[in-house]
Design an enzyme around this catalytic site. Structure first.
Site, PDB file in Angstrom:
ATOM      1  N   ALA A  11       0.859  -1.354  -0.414  1.00 33.50           N
ATOM      2  CA  ALA A  11       0.115  -0.217   0.062  1.00 33.50           C
ATOM      3  C   ALA A  11       1.148   1.375   0.045  1.00 33.50           C
ATOM      4  O   ALA A  11       0.455   2.212   0.618  1.00 33.50           O
ATOM      5  CB  ALA A  11      -0.793  -0.158   1.601  1.00 33.50           C
ATOM      6  N   TYR A  13       2.529   4.220  -2.859  1.00 35.99           N
ATOM      7  CA  TYR A  13       2.545   4.800  -3.362  1.00 35.99           C
ATOM      8  C   TYR A  13       2.095   3.881  -5.029  1.00 35.99           C
ATOM      9  O   TYR A  13       0.780   4.056  -5.397  1.00 35.99           O
ATOM     10  CB  TYR A  13       3.606   5.689  -5.014  1.00 35.99           C
ATOM     11  CG  TYR A  13       3.967   6.764  -3.622  1.00 35.99           C
ATOM     12  CD1 TYR A  13       3.009   8.102  -3.144  1.00 35.99           C
ATOM     13  CD2 TYR A  13       4.835   6.942  -2.669  1.00 35.99           C
ATOM     14  CE1 TYR A  13       4.360   8.770  -2.192  1.00 35.99           C
ATOM     15  CE2 TYR A  13       5.829   7.748  -1.814  1.00 35.99           C
ATOM     16  CZ  TYR A  13       5.509   8.641  -1.329  1.00 35.99           C
ATOM     17  OH  TYR A  13       6.363   9.505  -1.088  1.00 35.99           O
ATOM     18  N   ALA A  14       2.689   3.027  -5.367  1.00 35.44           N
ATOM     19  CA  ALA A  14       2.419   2.484  -6.952  1.00 35.44           C
ATOM     20  C   ALA A  14       1.047   1.691  -5.678  1.00 35.44           C
ATOM     21  O   ALA A  14      -0.258   1.483  -7.015  1.00 35.44           O
ATOM     22  CB  ALA A  14       2.877   1.412  -7.201  1.00 35.44           C
ATOM     23  N   VAL A  79       3.640 -10.495   3.574  1.00 33.87           N
ATOM     24  CA  VAL A  79       3.498 -11.113   2.195  1.00 33.87           C
ATOM     25  C   VAL A  79       5.818 -12.072   2.345  1.00 33.87           C
ATOM     26  O   VAL A  79       6.401 -11.270   2.842  1.00 33.87           O
ATOM     27  CB  VAL A  79       4.026 -10.481   1.012  1.00 33.87           C
ATOM     28  CG1 VAL A  79       3.763 -11.518  -0.423  1.00 33.87           C
ATOM     29  CG2 VAL A  79       2.245 -10.277   0.922  1.00 33.87           C
ATOM     30  N   GLU A 167      18.564  15.169   0.864  1.00 32.20           N
ATOM     31  CA  GLU A 167      17.175  16.275   1.617  1.00 32.20           C
ATOM     32  C   GLU A 167      17.373  16.164   3.455  1.00 32.20           C
ATOM     33  O   GLU A 167      16.924  16.714   3.540  1.00 32.20           O
ATOM     34  CB  GLU A 167      15.963  15.061   1.405  1.00 32.20           C
ATOM     35  CG  GLU A 167      15.974  16.125  -0.455  1.00 32.20           C
ATOM     36  CD  GLU A 167      14.126  15.425  -0.700  1.00 32.20           C
ATOM     37  OE1 GLU A 167      13.542  16.515  -1.129  1.00 32.20           O
ATOM     38  OE2 GLU A 167      13.121  14.422  -0.502  1.00 32.20           O
ATOM     39  N   ASP A 297       8.773  -0.015  -6.946  1.00 26.53           N
ATOM     40  CA  ASP A 297      10.570  -0.542  -6.876  1.00 26.53           C
ATOM     41  C   ASP A 297      11.120  -1.694  -7.176  1.00 26.53           C
ATOM     42  O   ASP A 297      11.285  -2.127  -7.178  1.00 26.53           O
ATOM     43  CB  ASP A 297      10.583   0.156  -5.326  1.00 26.53           C
ATOM     44  CG  ASP A 297      10.673   1.567  -4.833  1.00 26.53           C
ATOM     45  OD1 ASP A 297      10.785   2.566  -5.443  1.00 26.53           O
ATOM     46  OD2 ASP A 297       8.869   2.283  -4.242  1.00 26.53           O
ATOM     47  N   LYS A 374       8.091  22.111  -3.504  1.00 27.40           N
ATOM     48  CA  LYS A 374       8.467  20.231  -3.398  1.00 27.40           C
ATOM     49  C   LYS A 374       6.749  20.382  -2.356  1.00 27.40           C
ATOM     50  O   LYS A 374       6.831  18.818  -2.240  1.00 27.40           O
ATOM     51  CB  LYS A 374      10.142  20.558  -2.405  1.00 27.40           C
ATOM     52  CG  LYS A 374      10.004  19.372  -2.109  1.00 27.40           C
ATOM     53  CD  LYS A 374      10.284  17.901  -2.401  1.00 27.40           C
ATOM     54  CE  LYS A 374      10.205  16.865  -1.713  1.00 27.40           C
ATOM     55  NZ  LYS A 374      11.112  15.368  -2.395  1.00 27.40           N
TER      56      LYS A 374
END
Length: 401
Positions: A11, A13-14, A79, A167, A297, A374
């Site tokens: 769960a 971003y993708a 998983v 960052e 990823d 940003k």
């Protein structure tokens, strides 16, 4: 007729974006989302948690605040493996979940590159727990200096100079003066060092922007050591090679942001992969398995223009998710999907709350305007993965702070 089963793993971003899209499509299918945590977190903001400039709750929200439980079954579990032949997913608690269509979006893990001591002594930034642990380690050492007077407690080494590293350096270099007041340590004795194996810093930006970003950080006291591969991480030091000679820098806080890899579940499940990533077909499916999509990823998508895979970013993960939703709808309607296409909208990096660098719309941006951009990207992401309510609660509206 039994409904087809669509299972989404992860769960991030993708994964969450995919489920959001699927639940709106009204497909005649059972949709299941499996994630080890009850929440989604904005992975691009983990450096803020690690630096202590934002709490974990600011960059995360509950998955059940987003999914429609009348359309999506959410299973909170980890998983372990995917069985291709049986078309089922095995979970840590013992449950097996069968699928007709599978979307693998399991995210990333820290990559040690086989360097001794990384797993034992490096503090990675890969999820909420590791970011909070890195913050706790830093605060503990800084606070301890008043008693120990040990220079190592005021020494911070950031391993790697990638996006997350830069960052993080932007955040921590801004926060250190406040921490000096809080924990009563001398700022002139603080040492922040970034060690990078590659000879060039911030290669994703123009030379002018990269120079600006590095100059900002150096003026805040960050020292960069480049072209120096790390050879070992010890309990309180980093060993690196410079000009053929091994050197060592002492530090009680060692932040490991040298690299990441895709989920180890991918390799454990027998997929043909490299560093946890599968080179997918032009429709984002796994070769020989047209019912299995691999995104985020854990996927490698070839950029025909450069001849190299696209960088795995939140931006491409969200675009992949939207593509998979449409491709899934096409499969259910019996029509052929278009092939996946991606065009980057640009890149923006923060250098703390009110500074940054970015390139978008064929233009370079720096300073305050880049920091605003940003925050706008963060807000857009919250809306894409969450809801308007989530955006209002978690959004970055401190443009003038």
């Amino acid at each position: 007729m039994t409904k087809k089963k669509i299972v989404v793993l992860g769960a991030g971003y993708a994964g969450l974006r995919t489920v959001k899209g699927l639940q709106k499509k009204g497909l005649d299918a059972e949709i299941t989302l499996i994630n080890k945590n009850s929440y989604h977190y904005e992975a691009t903001q983990l450096h803020e948690v690690a630096a202590g400039t934002e709490p974990a709750k600011k960059i995360s929200f509950e998955i059940k605040d987003v999914i429609d439980e009348s359309k999506v079954n959410f299973i909170q579990d980890e998983v372990t493996t995917i069985n291709h032949e049986a078309q089922e997913v095995s979970l840590k608690e013992g449950e097996k979940v069968s699928y007709d269509y599978l979307v693998v979006a399991l995210g990333f893990e820290s990559e040690s590159f086989g360097i001794p001591g990384v797993d034992e002594f490096g503090w990675p930034l890969v999820d909420i727990k590791t970011a909070e642990a890195a913050k706790a380690q830093l605060d503990k050492n800084l606070q301890n200096y008043k008693v120990s007077k040990d220079p190592k407690d005021l020494s911070i080494v950031v391993c790697g100079a990638g996006f997350t590293s830069i960052e993080y350096l932007g955040e921590i270099s801004n926060r250190l003066p406040k921490l000096a007041d809080k924990f009563d340590f001398p700022m002139d004795k603080v040492k922040v060092t970034c060690i990078e194996a590659m000879p060039k810093l911030l290669p994703m930006f123009s030379e002018k922007l990269a120079s600006y970003g590095i100059d900002v950080l150096e003026k805040r006291g960050v020292e960069f050591i480049v072209g120096t591969p790390i050879k070992e991480i010890k309990e309180s030091s980093v060993v690196y090679e410079q000009d053929g000679e091994l050197k060592e820098i002492e530090a009680s806080t060692i932040i490991w942001t040298t690299g990441v890899r895709g989920s180890s579940v991918v390799g454990a499940s027998g997929f043909e992969e490299r560093r946890g990533r599968v080179m997918v077909e032009p429709d984002l499916t796994v070769k020989g398995q047209p019912n299995v999509f691999m995104i985020g990823d854990v996927s490698a998508v070839m950029d025909e223009a450069s001849g190299r895979p696209y960088p795995t970013t939140a931006q491409i993960a969200l675009v992949q998710a939207d593509y998979v939703v449409e491709a899934m709808a096409n499969k259910f309607s019996g029509t052929e999907p278009n092939l996946f296409e991606f065009k980057s909208a640009g890149t923006v990096a923060s250098l703390g709350n009110n500074d940054g660098i970015g390139h978008t719309m064929n233009k370079d941006f720096k300073g305050y305007i880049a920091s605003v951009m940003k925050k706008g990207i963060v807000d857009k992401s919250l809306l894409q993965t969450g809801t308007p309510s989530v955006l209002l609660k978690k959004g970055r509206f401190d443009f003038y702070h």
